[in-house]
Write a protein that holds these residues in place. Structure first.
Motif, PDB file in Angstrom:
ATOM      1  N   PHE A 257       0.833  -1.205   0.000  1.00  0.00           N
ATOM      2  CA  PHE A 257       0.000   0.000   0.000  1.00  0.00           C
ATOM      3  C   PHE A 257       0.863   1.249   0.000  1.00  0.00           C
ATOM      4  O   PHE A 257       0.624   2.185  -0.783  1.00  0.00           O
ATOM      5  CB  PHE A 257      -0.924   0.008   1.213  1.00  0.00           C
ATOM      6  CG  PHE A 257      -1.703   1.293   1.374  1.00  0.00           C
ATOM      7  CD1 PHE A 257      -2.906   1.472   0.705  1.00  0.00           C
ATOM      8  CD2 PHE A 257      -1.235   2.320   2.175  1.00  0.00           C
ATOM      9  CE1 PHE A 257      -3.626   2.655   0.831  1.00  0.00           C
ATOM     10  CE2 PHE A 257      -1.945   3.501   2.308  1.00  0.00           C
ATOM     11  CZ  PHE A 257      -3.139   3.664   1.638  1.00  0.00           C
ATOM     12  N   CYS A 261      -0.252   1.558  -3.824  1.00  0.00           N
ATOM     13  CA  CYS A 261      -1.642   2.033  -3.773  1.00  0.00           C
ATOM     14  C   CYS A 261      -1.738   3.490  -3.332  1.00  0.00           C
ATOM     15  O   CYS A 261      -2.565   4.256  -3.851  1.00  0.00           O
ATOM     16  CB  CYS A 261      -2.466   1.142  -2.842  1.00  0.00           C
ATOM     17  SG  CYS A 261      -2.502  -0.602  -3.317  1.00  0.00           S
ATOM     18  N   SER A 296      -4.932  -3.290  -0.515  1.00  0.00           N
ATOM     19  CA  SER A 296      -3.655  -3.812  -0.986  1.00  0.00           C
ATOM     20  C   SER A 296      -3.785  -5.253  -1.463  1.00  0.00           C
ATOM     21  O   SER A 296      -3.249  -5.631  -2.513  1.00  0.00           O
ATOM     22  CB  SER A 296      -2.616  -3.712   0.140  1.00  0.00           C
ATOM     23  OG  SER A 296      -1.349  -4.131  -0.300  1.00  0.00           O
ATOM     24  N   HIS A 299      -5.678  -5.374  -4.784  1.00  0.00           N
ATOM     25  CA  HIS A 299      -4.871  -4.894  -5.898  1.00  0.00           C
ATOM     26  C   HIS A 299      -3.793  -5.901  -6.273  1.00  0.00           C
ATOM     27  O   HIS A 299      -3.574  -6.162  -7.467  1.00  0.00           O
ATOM     28  CB  HIS A 299      -4.231  -3.551  -5.544  1.00  0.00           C
ATOM     29  CG  HIS A 299      -3.347  -3.016  -6.627  1.00  0.00           C
ATOM     30  ND1 HIS A 299      -1.979  -2.957  -6.505  1.00  0.00           N
ATOM     31  CD2 HIS A 299      -3.640  -2.545  -7.871  1.00  0.00           C
ATOM     32  CE1 HIS A 299      -1.460  -2.463  -7.619  1.00  0.00           C
ATOM     33  NE2 HIS A 299      -2.451  -2.195  -8.454  1.00  0.00           N
TER      34      HIS A 299
END
Length: 626
Positions: A257, A261, A296, A299
């Protein structure tokens, strides 16, 4: 001298009924303190007035310059309790008598400070009820879990952080139940009280004073809480006393993350508050941490197929909602930075699901809008709250474009364009794009009918704003030397001229500005003859070449989502097959760099738009078919 009446007798001049001014007429020195605060008419019935009895609120009357507090629980005949701690707000009510107080079951004990039950346990509180907080307010927004009333329709008295947060959570929980994804127990435990089900049971009465954390938002006036609340201690009821413990796998997700992200959310923020400050908030807040892990994990699963526990992102998602539901018992959480960051992170998670066409993500954007409005969060409030607002606006800009509606925000910048630095000009480009989308929505709604004068003024203001922005950008936005051809690029590279702008976020800001130019030009009304037609063609060609040329050299991951959206806008103006194919390839490159599954749907929709345009199948739906 007295006036003379019609028959000659002296008489008094007829007096007009005195009308109270708006500035002072609504204020009164009578009535209970609660009704005064709520701007309600009070019948002054004691010990509990009529409005407080009906709404089950605490009723207090001023006596000799001080307020004597009387508790109301179920009836107007309740005996006032003097000398007890004052509890303010409709969510935490004082018991009727000492016999009814149950300190041992209170959800907050003054000593020792109670740690949140939802810090580390997975799903251990499924089925517990949401508090009675906001029940009176929720009555004005009944329905199937969605928002059926606009923000403007809610009165100021019921507009609260608690109301907004619970409605947003209600949306998420309802959607989770409808698509339980193999976790029906978790999902059903989150549902509030929808589809005619009986309301969840209330939590035990709060018998102790509410203790509230004094956050920066409270100190600078961005949020308001009752004045007599003791700071700091309540925060320990929903905040971890130490760092949240993560497994090795969760630590990998957390790092993912921060490295990847967060770059989508920090794209125009020079301080990178999501990748620096927000992750440190998550270290002490389990709810925000769960939201980060959910985004996270989802993704990583969609982008690189990394090893993972099956459906772990769904589990983290439900655990986030469970935490938020429990933490919303506390007013300080409803006003916290942690809640805002959690809501925005969950929104990014929902945006990854945009490809399913369910529309849930767009509705959740409205929920976050309500939360932000309840805390007076906007694009100029500073800190993480401001960063959350701009990240939310970038999401809502795309949702509004796809839905052919205006953006939800009605905030207007207070600072002139000439007062902004170069980083702030990048944000202002997004604001200009949002205004162009508002203009497009108004133009589509008008569809040649009345209101052309108002639309013309809106267009003129937007055009003036764009000219000011263009005049203020500095050298950071200029094109730098770059090779025209790259190895392996082939003949496709010649369709558009590559444009390299560094830092990359300024190139993305130029793409957003060019997207706004396209929308303004496509919906500009009459072309004004041959010269007007040529001018329109030049403007569109310049905007398309800027968007596509920048995309050819834009490799920064955080810029890819917005760049692909601008490529979609550029595709609406292209008719040549070679240029269309190049735009599709550029969007595929964006998806490969960032791993954003919805981009595949965007490409399909763009191809469908081209097919309709070639078949002249738009009818009266506007120049871009939407």
């Amino acid at each position: 001298m007295p006036d003379v009446t019609a028959n000659g007798d002296p008489g008094e001049r007829p007096r007009k009924r005195a009308r109270k001014s708006r500035g002072t007429g609504l204020r009164t020195t009578t009535g209970c303190l609660t009704c005064r605060k709520r701007h309600k008419k009070c019948d002054e019935k004691r010990p509990v007035c009529g409005p407080c009895s009906i709404s089950d609120r605490q009723c207090a009357f001023p006596e000799n310059g001080s307020a004597t507090v009387s508790a109301s629980v179920t009836s107007a005949q309740s005996t006032p309790v003097r000398g007890q701690p004052t509890v303010v707000g409709g969510n935490h009510r004082q018991p009727e008598s000492a016999q009814e107080r149950q300190p041992e079951t209170s959800s907050l004990s003054p000593a020792p400070a109670r740690q949140p039950d939802v810090s580390n346990d997975y799903g251990s509180h499924v089925g517990q009820a949401l508090p009675a907080a906001g029940e009176e307010q929720l009555a004005s927004a009944q329905g199937d879990g969605g928002f059926i009333c606009s923000p403007q329709s809610i009165s100021s008295e019921s507009w609260s952080a608690n109301f907004a947060s619970i409605r947003w959570l209600d949306l998420l929980a309802s959607d989770a139940v409808q698509a339980d994804n193999g976790y029906p127990a978790l999902a059903n435990g989150l549902l509030l009280a929808a589809d005619g089900q009986a309301p969840a049971p209330r939590l035990p009465h709060q018998a102790t004073p509410i203790l509230v954390h004094v956050s920066p938002a409270l100190l600078n006036g961005q949020a308001q809480l009752p004045d007599d609340l003791d700071p700091e201690l309540e925060r320990t009821a929903w905040q971890s006393g130490g760092d949240v413990e993560l497994s090795a796998h969760e630590a990998t997700l957390f790092r993912h993350f921060a490295d990847r992200c967060a770059s989508w959310l920090d794209v125009f923020d020079p301080r990178r508050l999501f990748s620096s400050y927000a992750i440190r908030l998550a270290i002490r807040n389990a709810g925000l941490m769960k939201a980060i892990l959910a985004l996270s994990s989802k993704h990583r699963h969609g982008s690189d197929g990394a090893e993972h526990e099956e459906g772990e992102w769904i589990r983290y998602y439900y655990e986030t909602l469970q935490y938020v539901r429990e933490a919303l018992r506390y007013p300080s959480y409803s006003h916290s930075e942690e809640l805002l960051a959690t809501a925005l992170t969950i929104s990014a998670y929902e945006m990854l699901d945009e490809a399913d066409g369910s529309g849930n993500w767009q509705r959740h954007l409205k929920g976050i809008f309500w939360i932000q409005r309840s805390q007076d969060v906007d694009g100029g409030c500073g800190g993480l709250r401001q960063a959350v607002w701009w990240a939310w606006l970038r999401q809502d800009v795309w949702a509004a474009f796809r839905e052919s509606r205006a953006c939800l925000s009605f905030w207007a910048p207070r600072r002139a364009i000439g007062e902004l630095d170069q980083d702030e000009l990048a944000d202002r480009a997004i604001y200009i794009l949002s205004q162009a989308i508002n203009y497009r929505a108004a133009a589509l709604q008008q569809a040649g009918g009345a209101g052309g004068g108002k639309l013309a003024k809106q267009r003129e203001r937007l055009a003036g704003m764009m000219e000011q922005w263009r005049a203020c950008i500095g050298d950071e936005y200029k094109v730098l030397p770059t090779p025209r051809d790259e190895p392996g690029a082939g003949a496709e590279a010649e369709v558009f001229t590559p444009l390299w702008i560094h830092p990359p976020q300024f190139g993305t800001a130029l793409q957003a500005f060019s997207f706004a130019q396209i929308l303004l030009t496509l919906h500009g009304g009459e072309a004004g003859g041959f010269r007007g037609y040529l001018k329109m063609q030049r403007t569109l060609s310049e905007a398309v070449n800027t968007i596509c040329g920048i995309a050819m050299r834009l490799t920064e991951e955080g810029c890819q989502v917005l760049s692909a959206q601008c490529l979609y806008g550029a595709g609406l103006c292209v008719t040549e097959a070679a240029r269309r194919e190049r735009i599709v390839r550029l969007m595929e490159d964006c998806e490969a760099r960032v791993g954003w599954p919805p981009m595949a749907r965007w490409r399909e929709d763009l191809r469908r738009d081209w097919e309709r345009a070639d078949a002249d199948d738009y009818g009266g739906r506007g120049d871009d078919g939407r």
